[in-house]
Design an enzyme around this catalytic site. Structure first.
Site, PDB file in Angstrom:
ATOM      1  N   ARG A 194      -3.262   6.289   0.368  1.00  0.00           N
ATOM      2  CA  ARG A 194      -3.749   7.464   1.096  1.00  0.00           C
ATOM      3  C   ARG A 194      -2.759   8.140   2.026  1.00  0.00           C
ATOM      4  NH1 ARG A 194      -9.200   4.939   3.099  1.00  0.00           N
ATOM      5  NH2 ARG A 194      -7.779   3.181   3.131  1.00  0.00           N
TER       6      ARG A 194
ATOM      7  N   ARG B  62      -6.818  11.425  -6.673  1.00  0.00           N
ATOM      8  CA  ARG B  62      -7.983  10.560  -6.524  1.00  0.00           C
ATOM      9  C   ARG B  62      -9.245  11.317  -6.097  1.00  0.00           C
ATOM     10  NH1 ARG B  62      -8.777   5.943  -4.603  1.00  0.00           N
ATOM     11  NH2 ARG B  62     -10.845   6.734  -4.971  1.00  0.00           N
TER      12      ARG B  62
ATOM     13  N   ARG C  26       0.817  -1.229   0.000  1.00  0.00           N
ATOM     14  CA  ARG C  26       0.000   0.000   0.000  1.00  0.00           C
ATOM     15  C   ARG C  26       0.849   1.277   0.000  1.00  0.00           C
ATOM     16  NH1 ARG C  26      -5.580  -0.770   1.526  1.00  0.00           N
ATOM     17  NH2 ARG C  26      -6.071  -2.754   0.569  1.00  0.00           N
TER      18      ARG C  26
ATOM     19  N   TYR D 253     -14.631 -12.100   0.252  1.00  0.00           N
ATOM     20  CA  TYR D 253     -15.406 -10.906  -0.163  1.00  0.00           C
ATOM     21  C   TYR D 253     -16.663 -11.307  -0.934  1.00  0.00           C
ATOM     22  CZ  TYR D 253     -11.790  -7.706   1.413  1.00  0.00           C
ATOM     23  OH  TYR D 253     -10.933  -6.998   2.195  1.00  0.00           O
TER      24      TYR D 253
ATOM     25  N   ASP E 229      -6.473  -3.232  -7.543  1.00  0.00           N
ATOM     26  CA  ASP E 229      -7.081  -3.791  -6.339  1.00  0.00           C
ATOM     27  C   ASP E 229      -7.377  -5.261  -6.589  1.00  0.00           C
ATOM     28  OD1 ASP E 229      -8.285  -2.765  -3.595  1.00  0.00           O
ATOM     29  OD2 ASP E 229      -9.567  -4.361  -4.353  1.00  0.00           O
TER      30      ASP E 229
HETATM   31  O1  CP3 Z   1       0.094  -1.791  -2.378  1.00  0.00           O
HETATM   32  C1  CP3 Z   1      -0.120  -0.895  -3.198  1.00  0.00           C
HETATM   33  O2  CP3 Z   1       0.382   0.256  -3.084  1.00  0.00           O
HETATM   34  C2  CP3 Z   1      -0.921  -1.200  -4.447  1.00  0.00           C
HETATM   35  C3  CP3 Z   1      -2.300  -0.961  -4.353  1.00  0.00           C
HETATM   36  C4  CP3 Z   1      -3.264  -1.910  -3.678  1.00  0.00           C
HETATM   37  C5  CP3 Z   1      -4.580  -1.503  -3.380  1.00  0.00           C
HETATM   38  N1  CP3 Z   1      -5.286  -2.578  -2.934  1.00  0.00           N
HETATM   39  C6  CP3 Z   1      -5.093  -0.153  -3.580  1.00  0.00           C
HETATM   40  C7  CP3 Z   1      -6.230   0.282  -2.751  1.00  0.00           C
HETATM   41  C8  CP3 Z   1      -3.167  -3.260  -3.337  1.00  0.00           C
HETATM   42  C9  CP3 Z   1      -1.963  -4.180  -3.409  1.00  0.00           C
HETATM   43  C10 CP3 Z   1      -4.453  -3.669  -2.863  1.00  0.00           C
HETATM   44  C11 CP3 Z   1      -4.773  -5.054  -2.472  1.00  0.00           C
HETATM   45  C12 CP3 Z   1      -5.940  -5.282  -1.618  1.00  0.00           C
HETATM   46  N2  CP3 Z   1      -7.197  -4.751  -1.724  1.00  0.00           N
HETATM   47  C13 CP3 Z   1      -5.965  -6.244  -0.586  1.00  0.00           C
HETATM   48  C14 CP3 Z   1      -4.824  -7.119  -0.200  1.00  0.00           C
HETATM   49  C15 CP3 Z   1      -3.840  -6.340   0.604  1.00  0.00           C
HETATM   50  C16 CP3 Z   1      -4.264  -6.076   2.013  1.00  0.00           C
HETATM   51  O3  CP3 Z   1      -4.348  -4.893   2.348  1.00  0.00           O
HETATM   52  O4  CP3 Z   1      -4.505  -7.029   2.756  1.00  0.00           O
HETATM   53  C17 CP3 Z   1      -7.259  -6.230  -0.016  1.00  0.00           C
HETATM   54  C18 CP3 Z   1      -7.735  -7.064   1.134  1.00  0.00           C
HETATM   55  C19 CP3 Z   1      -8.031  -5.294  -0.765  1.00  0.00           C
HETATM   56  C20 CP3 Z   1      -9.457  -4.947  -0.575  1.00  0.00           C
HETATM   57  C21 CP3 Z   1      -9.589  -3.509  -0.246  1.00  0.00           C
HETATM   58  N3  CP3 Z   1      -9.562  -2.510  -1.211  1.00  0.00           N
HETATM   59  C22 CP3 Z   1      -9.674  -2.882   1.015  1.00  0.00           C
HETATM   60  C23 CP3 Z   1      -9.733  -3.620   2.344  1.00  0.00           C
HETATM   61  C24 CP3 Z   1      -9.688  -1.495   0.810  1.00  0.00           C
HETATM   62  C25 CP3 Z   1      -9.679  -0.378   1.835  1.00  0.00           C
HETATM   63  C26 CP3 Z   1     -11.012   0.214   2.081  1.00  0.00           C
HETATM   64  C27 CP3 Z   1     -10.882   1.534   2.803  1.00  0.00           C
HETATM   65  O5  CP3 Z   1     -11.216   2.568   2.198  1.00  0.00           O
HETATM   66  O6  CP3 Z   1     -10.433   1.542   3.959  1.00  0.00           O
HETATM   67  C28 CP3 Z   1      -9.617  -1.292  -0.583  1.00  0.00           C
HETATM   68  C29 CP3 Z   1      -9.569  -0.005  -1.280  1.00  0.00           C
HETATM   69  C30 CP3 Z   1      -8.209   0.377  -1.726  1.00  0.00           C
HETATM   70  N4  CP3 Z   1      -7.379  -0.401  -2.482  1.00  0.00           N
HETATM   71  C31 CP3 Z   1      -7.572   1.620  -1.488  1.00  0.00           C
HETATM   72  C32 CP3 Z   1      -6.335   1.569  -2.145  1.00  0.00           C
HETATM   73  C33 CP3 Z   1      -5.308   2.655  -2.251  1.00  0.00           C
HETATM   74  C34 CP3 Z   1      -8.179   2.781  -0.720  1.00  0.00           C
HETATM   75  C35 CP3 Z   1      -9.233   3.414  -1.533  1.00  0.00           C
HETATM   76  C36 CP3 Z   1      -9.058   4.888  -1.685  1.00  0.00           C
HETATM   77  O7  CP3 Z   1      -7.925   5.386  -1.770  1.00  0.00           O
HETATM   78  O8  CP3 Z   1     -10.097   5.563  -1.812  1.00  0.00           O
END
Ligand code: CP3
Length: 365
Positions: free
Chosen positions: A47, A56, A43, A167, A92
């Protein structure tokens, strides 16, 4: 767009003629010595960065994953800012599932939300096979990024069948994974059909990224730690193995990551990974003992430690580097993703510290 994307290659004074394949990150994944311990952060694109929040602000998450110019810019932001040793594709884990025909959205502050959760055999049939033409934006973004990144490797990724299934069955994030486990224990046949289908989608999605030029892939099984080792082996390992072993001929290192997996580390290594990700609960020397001498490890700073005063961060980084020396290869990372409230300057300092402490001068061998 700024094109200062030489990454660490120029900054640390070690010219690397071999391109990404000869980078410190890929060398560590392959258990070969390198100039320093490589570091990147799960990540890292996200954010914690003001430049990410700005770009974004008016674009929903899933849409941003489908716009190659945005994906490229967001992926490059942490490389420019921190000088990390690898970029990870901005996407994602639910992107391929949406491409396979499942109606879902990523809700800010919540995560993936599925319109019609999967509960029956007919639902599994809704998950269609995918190929390059279903995710052209991923193919395009990876090709652009490989050019922009030069010697800095790009990591592709996908969600593992269990985490994706969670999910899809729950309909959204879950603390207990109760509906998922109810289906797994109550209807093993349906469970295996679902995970088999998800493994195919995941494998195809990773192949698209590899063909477009990523240098390594990471399989995220973030929620696998919810299972006992026996259940993991029975219900999950065959499907994660189908993905990771299915890429054994692809020529790129495979990283297998989960959270709360202390009891699963050996089994996760058996799925066909070159590198096993470790969360902060298991010291890396203990982890490498469980995983075995033929795999590198990745980890494992507690992301919350980054919110502590710098002397605490520094002591933890040094401890992890020391414990990581027990492994045949170590990629420094967090034990899970960067928390949104993290000060990005602390991440930059951690990168510099990891490089400095682990630096090997040529005359030291
Ligand atoms: O690592 C990186 O920098 C690459 C980007 C990345 C994202 N999601 C971007 C994202 C990666 C590798 C993921 C994988 C992902 N997504 C996982 C596996 C990794 C982990 O964290 O365990 C999982 C479980 C998800 C599902 C998911 N997508 C979640 C739990 C969330 C967060 C929700 C929230 O808002 O708290 C997302 C959204 C997401 N994916 C964001 C980002 C940057 C945040 C959304 C935003 O910026 O508005």
């Amino acid at each position: 767009m700024t094109t200062d994307t030489t990454g660490t290659a120029a900054r640390d004074g070690h010219p690397r003629p071999g391109g990404p394949a000869d980078s410190p990150f890929i060398r560590a994944c392959r258990r070969r010595p390198g100039p320093h311990t490589p570091v990147w952060f799960m990540r890292q694109a996200g954010r914690s960065l003001p430049e990410y929040r700005e770009i974004r602000a008016s674009v929903p998450m899933l849409e941003s994953c489908r716009r190659p110019e945005l994906v490229t810019e967001i992926t490059l932001q942490p490389v420019r800012r921190h000088g990390v040793d690898a970029a990870i594709l901005f996407s994602d884990i639910v992107v391929p599932v949406a491409a396979a025909g499942i109606d879902l959205d990523i809700v800010p502050g919540t995560g993936p939300v599925v319109a019609e959760p999967i509960r029956a055999a007919a639902d599994v049939e809704r998950i269609r096979p995918i190929g390059r033409d279903d995710v052209p934006y991923v193919d395009e973004a990876v090709r652009q990024l490989v050019v922009e990144l030069g010697d800095t490797p790009l990591i592709g990724f996908a969600g593992a069948p269990f985490t994706l299934a969670s999910y899809l069955v729950e309909g959204g994030p879950s603390r207990t994974h109760a509906k998922t486990k109810a289906l797994m224990y109550g209807d093993p046949e349906l469970w295996h059909a679902l995970c088999g289908r998800l493994a195919e989608v995941t494998l195809a999605f990773l192949r698209v990224q590899i063909e477009a030029g990523v240098s390594a892939v990471q399989l995220f099984d973030s929620w696998a730690g919810a299972l006992s080792e026996a259940d993991y082996r029975r219900y999950v390992l065959p499907h994660s193995t189908a993905v990771l072993s299915g890429l054994s001929d692809a020529g790129v290192p495979r990283i297998h990551f989960g959270v709360g997996t202390a009891e699963l580390l050996g089994a996760m290594g058996e799925a066909g990974a070159d590198v096993v990700g470790v969360d902060w609960r298991t010291p890396l020397d203990v982890a490498t003992h469980r995983i075995g001498p033929d795999k590198a490890v990745q980890g494992n700073l507690d992301p919350a430690v980054l919110l502590a005063p710098w002397p605490v961060v520094e002591a933890e980084v040094r401890r992890i580097l020391a414990q990581g020396r027990a492994a045949p290869g170590h990629v420094f990372n967090l034990g899970h993703g960067v928390l949104p409230e993290t000060d990005p300057d602390v991440l930059t300092r951690v990168v510099a510290l990891v490089h400095e402490v682990s630096s090997r001068r040529a005359d030291q061998g």
